[in-house]
Write a protein that holds these residues in place. Sequence first.
Motif, PDB file in Angstrom:
ATOM      1  N   LEU A 249      13.076  -0.500  10.683  1.00 16.61           N
ATOM      2  CA  LEU A 249      13.188  -1.866  11.182  1.00 16.61           C
ATOM      3  C   LEU A 249      12.272  -2.798  10.395  1.00 16.61           C
ATOM      4  O   LEU A 249      12.688  -3.873   9.942  1.00 16.61           O
ATOM      5  N   TYR A 250      11.030  -2.390  10.207  1.00 17.29           N
ATOM      6  CA  TYR A 250      10.088  -3.240   9.475  1.00 17.29           C
ATOM      7  C   TYR A 250      10.490  -3.366   8.005  1.00 17.29           C
ATOM      8  O   TYR A 250      10.286  -4.413   7.391  1.00 17.29           O
ATOM      9  N   ARG A 251      11.045  -2.299   7.452  1.00 16.13           N
ATOM     10  CA  ARG A 251      11.489  -2.399   6.065  1.00 16.13           C
ATOM     11  C   ARG A 251      12.608  -3.438   5.942  1.00 16.13           C
ATOM     12  O   ARG A 251      12.645  -4.221   4.998  1.00 16.13           O
ATOM     13  N   GLY A 252      13.502  -3.441   6.927  1.00 18.59           N
ATOM     14  CA  GLY A 252      14.562  -4.428   6.915  1.00 18.59           C
ATOM     15  C   GLY A 252      14.037  -5.831   7.117  1.00 18.59           C
ATOM     16  O   GLY A 252      14.407  -6.760   6.397  1.00 18.59           O
ATOM     17  N   LEU A 253      13.150  -6.010   8.098  1.00 15.68           N
ATOM     18  CA  LEU A 253      12.598  -7.333   8.370  1.00 15.68           C
ATOM     19  C   LEU A 253      11.756  -7.849   7.213  1.00 15.68           C
ATOM     20  O   LEU A 253      11.693  -9.057   6.978  1.00 15.68           O
ATOM     21  N   SER A 254      11.119  -6.950   6.482  1.00 15.19           N
ATOM     22  CA  SER A 254      10.241  -7.374   5.389  1.00 15.19           C
ATOM     23  C   SER A 254      11.015  -8.006   4.250  1.00 15.19           C
ATOM     24  O   SER A 254      10.452  -8.747   3.440  1.00 15.19           O
TER      25      SER A 254
ATOM     26  N   LEU B 115       5.684 -10.207  15.215  1.00 18.18           N
ATOM     27  CA  LEU B 115       4.466 -10.042  14.424  1.00 18.18           C
ATOM     28  C   LEU B 115       4.688  -9.075  13.266  1.00 18.18           C
ATOM     29  O   LEU B 115       4.223  -9.308  12.140  1.00 18.18           O
ATOM     30  N   GLY B 116       5.425  -7.988  13.536  1.00 16.42           N
ATOM     31  CA  GLY B 116       5.684  -7.009  12.488  1.00 16.42           C
ATOM     32  C   GLY B 116       6.452  -7.607  11.328  1.00 16.42           C
ATOM     33  O   GLY B 116       6.175  -7.304  10.163  1.00 16.42           O
ATOM     34  N   GLY B 117       7.422  -8.474  11.637  1.00 17.56           N
ATOM     35  CA  GLY B 117       8.185  -9.117  10.583  1.00 17.56           C
ATOM     36  C   GLY B 117       7.309 -10.014   9.723  1.00 17.56           C
ATOM     37  O   GLY B 117       7.449 -10.060   8.499  1.00 17.56           O
ATOM     38  N   ILE B 118       6.376 -10.741  10.367  1.00 18.44           N
ATOM     39  CA  ILE B 118       5.469 -11.624   9.629  1.00 18.44           C
ATOM     40  C   ILE B 118       4.524 -10.811   8.735  1.00 18.44           C
ATOM     41  O   ILE B 118       4.352 -11.099   7.551  1.00 18.44           O
ATOM     42  N   PHE B 119       3.923  -9.770   9.314  1.00 20.91           N
ATOM     43  CA  PHE B 119       2.974  -8.965   8.543  1.00 20.91           C
ATOM     44  C   PHE B 119       3.668  -8.218   7.406  1.00 20.91           C
ATOM     45  O   PHE B 119       3.123  -8.105   6.300  1.00 20.91           O
ATOM     46  N   ALA B 120       4.878  -7.689   7.685  1.00 23.27           N
ATOM     47  CA  ALA B 120       5.571  -6.875   6.690  1.00 23.27           C
ATOM     48  C   ALA B 120       6.075  -7.694   5.508  1.00 23.27           C
ATOM     49  O   ALA B 120       6.366  -7.138   4.447  1.00 23.27           O
ATOM     50  N   LYS B 121       6.188  -9.015   5.683  1.00 24.21           N
ATOM     51  CA  LYS B 121       6.585  -9.858   4.562  1.00 24.21           C
ATOM     52  C   LYS B 121       5.430 -10.100   3.595  1.00 24.21           C
ATOM     53  O   LYS B 121       5.633 -10.500   2.458  1.00 24.21           O
ATOM     54  N   ARG B 122       4.206  -9.849   4.070  1.00 26.59           N
ATOM     55  CA  ARG B 122       3.023 -10.068   3.246  1.00 26.59           C
ATOM     56  C   ARG B 122       2.387  -8.766   2.795  1.00 26.59           C
ATOM     57  O   ARG B 122       1.494  -8.767   1.939  1.00 26.59           O
TER      58      ARG B 122
ATOM     59  N   SER C 144       3.390  -4.233   2.535  1.00 24.98           N
ATOM     60  CA  SER C 144       4.478  -3.259   2.622  1.00 24.98           C
ATOM     61  C   SER C 144       4.765  -2.911   4.076  1.00 24.98           C
ATOM     62  O   SER C 144       3.857  -2.866   4.913  1.00 24.98           O
ATOM     63  N   ALA C 145       6.046  -2.681   4.383  1.00 29.01           N
ATOM     64  CA  ALA C 145       6.440  -2.394   5.763  1.00 29.01           C
ATOM     65  C   ALA C 145       5.792  -1.121   6.300  1.00 29.01           C
ATOM     66  O   ALA C 145       5.437  -1.050   7.481  1.00 29.01           O
ATOM     67  N   TRP C 146       5.616  -0.131   5.452  1.00 29.28           N
ATOM     68  CA  TRP C 146       5.132   1.166   5.935  1.00 29.28           C
ATOM     69  C   TRP C 146       3.679   1.136   6.380  1.00 29.28           C
ATOM     70  O   TRP C 146       3.340   1.693   7.432  1.00 29.28           O
ATOM     71  N   PRO C 147       2.748   0.508   5.634  1.00 32.73           N
ATOM     72  CA  PRO C 147       1.383   0.388   6.154  1.00 32.73           C
ATOM     73  C   PRO C 147       1.315  -0.386   7.464  1.00 32.73           C
ATOM     74  O   PRO C 147       0.527  -0.043   8.358  1.00 32.73           O
ATOM     75  N   VAL C 148       2.139  -1.425   7.595  1.00 37.46           N
ATOM     76  CA  VAL C 148       2.179  -2.179   8.847  1.00 37.46           C
ATOM     77  C   VAL C 148       2.611  -1.266   9.995  1.00 37.46           C
ATOM     78  O   VAL C 148       2.034  -1.298  11.091  1.00 37.46           O
TER      79      VAL C 148
END
Length: 278
Positions: free
Chosen positions: A77-82, A19-26, A28-32
């Motif tokens: 991690l989210y920054r990378g996935l984003s 889910l984090g990868g999906i949200f972070a692509k739409r 910014s990773a940091w707010p997610v």
Amino acid sequence: MVIVLSLVSALSYGISDFLGGIFAKRASAWPVAVVGQSTSAVCALTALALFPGSPATPDLVWGLLAGSGGGVGVGFLYRGLSTARMGVVAPISAIGAALLPVAAGLISGERPSLLAFIGIVAAFPAIVLISRVPASEESGTTTASGIGDGALAGLGFGVLFVCLDRVSDGGALTGLAASQVTSVVTVIAVATAMGAPWLPRDRFAARAVVMGPLGFTAQGAFLFATQQGLLSVVSVISSLYPASTVLLAALLLREKILAWQAVGLALAATAVTLVALA
């Protein structure tokens, strides 16, 4: 029960990362990360209010240290996935999350049985194979950047796992709550230091609230598993979380499970079986 709790931790981490990868692509990773960690903290504080236990001061200290590592891990991690660097970030982060606790466990005197040790060894190539994606699906960003995000995420998660293992039985929820709250502060501090926006301003970041209970479950299951079993074993099984991420992508996004990922999934199943039989 140790194996079950470890698998629950891996499954929860995997769903959360999916889910984090999906949200972070739409967004910014940091707010997610901030939204996800904040709702996890709410879950942990609620559980602590209901079941305060009998914590000692070291439980709070270890929880604070764990949260610092967890905040760094989640953010990078989210920054990378984003940026779609899953093929680089995911295996490095998962291996780092397992390697540091395994080393800490062995140094502290843990001695897994032969079967469990073979399972531990088998888990590392399983993580790499499961997380690998074709080069054509990688983004145009540099591999070096992906390696950096993965290494920082793995180091953060490794610190999280090692420190959670130090929390006592009576102070489990205190340590967990301290960890979750500190992780929020850490994510904000790191984002601010990097000049990245962290305030959630759109609906995609807000949707990360669903990740809160998953993060709380993942860390809680890991903590209670280490109280009953070896850190070197629990951390490796929990670090197989990319398996559930890949399976979810196949089931929900219709992504094809590639041959090497199938081999990795088989290795992961073998690793868990060997550890369970030990």
